[in-house]
Motif scaffolding. Structure first.
Motif, PDB file in Angstrom:
ATOM      1  N   SER A 115      27.251  47.250  27.346  1.00  0.00           N
ATOM      2  CA  SER A 115      26.945  47.152  25.921  1.00  0.00           C
ATOM      3  C   SER A 115      26.607  48.550  25.412  1.00  0.00           C
ATOM      4  N   LEU A 116      27.372  49.030  24.453  1.00  0.00           N
ATOM      5  CA  LEU A 116      27.154  50.368  23.903  1.00  0.00           C
ATOM      6  C   LEU A 116      25.997  50.340  22.908  1.00  0.00           C
ATOM      7  N   VAL A 117      25.043  51.208  23.129  1.00  0.00           N
ATOM      8  CA  VAL A 117      23.887  51.295  22.235  1.00  0.00           C
ATOM      9  C   VAL A 117      23.739  52.735  21.763  1.00  0.00           C
ATOM     10  N   THR A 118      23.620  52.878  20.474  1.00  0.00           N
ATOM     11  CA  THR A 118      23.394  54.196  19.873  1.00  0.00           C
ATOM     12  C   THR A 118      22.050  54.180  19.157  1.00  0.00           C
ATOM     13  N   VAL A 119      21.272  55.217  19.406  1.00  0.00           N
ATOM     14  CA  VAL A 119      19.986  55.346  18.712  1.00  0.00           C
ATOM     15  C   VAL A 119      20.168  56.370  17.607  1.00  0.00           C
ATOM     16  N   SER A 120      20.118  55.910  16.390  1.00  0.00           N
ATOM     17  CA  SER A 120      20.360  56.790  15.255  1.00  0.00           C
ATOM     18  C   SER A 120      19.759  56.196  13.984  1.00  0.00           C
ATOM     19  N   SER A 121      19.350  57.065  13.098  1.00  0.00           N
ATOM     20  CA  SER A 121      18.841  56.590  11.807  1.00  0.00           C
ATOM     21  C   SER A 121      19.967  56.480  10.795  1.00  0.00           C
TER      22      SER A 121
END
Length: 121
Positions: A115-121
């Motif tokens: 599962s691809l997870v990106t931490v970004s605002s």
């Protein structure tokens, strides 16, 4: 046996990352096996996050222990990952997998697709 990760693909910095792994074709309570989470960022190797054993004992990477928890829902044959206060250190693919109890709790055989997870605002 199949494992399937689910959860949001985008998380805001400082918030909580939550992923669930649904296991089919076998029980998460079977003895001698544990269930773990690992992640991989572009250009980096696999990073082991933690695991939950058949009796519910949990084990975590020392550097992640303070903000990570792994728990399970036996009725749904699922186990989940929760990480608080995530930082924007780039995208990563999170995998759930089956591990061997009593050893390193690193992935053994069965894996989810990731599962691809990106931490970004």
């Amino acid at each position: 046996m199949q494992l399937l990760e689910s959860g949001p693909g985008l998380v805001k910095p400082s918030q909580t990352l939550s992923l669930t792994c649904t296991v089919s074709g076998g029980s998460i309570e079977i003895k001698s096996y544990a269930w773990s989470w690992v992640r991989q960022s572009p250009g980096k190797g696999l990073e082991w996050i933690g695991a939950i054993a058949s009796r519910g004992n949990t084990y975590y990477h020392p550097s992640l222990r303070s903000r990570t928890s792994i728990f399970r829902d036996k009725s749904k044959n699922q186990f989940s990952l929760r990480q608080d206060s995530v930082t924007p250190d780039g995208p990563a693919v999170y995998y759930c997998d089956r591990a061997l109890e009593g050893g390193s709790y690193y992935p053994l055989d069965y894996w989810g697709k990731g599962s691809l997870v990106t931490v970004s605002s």
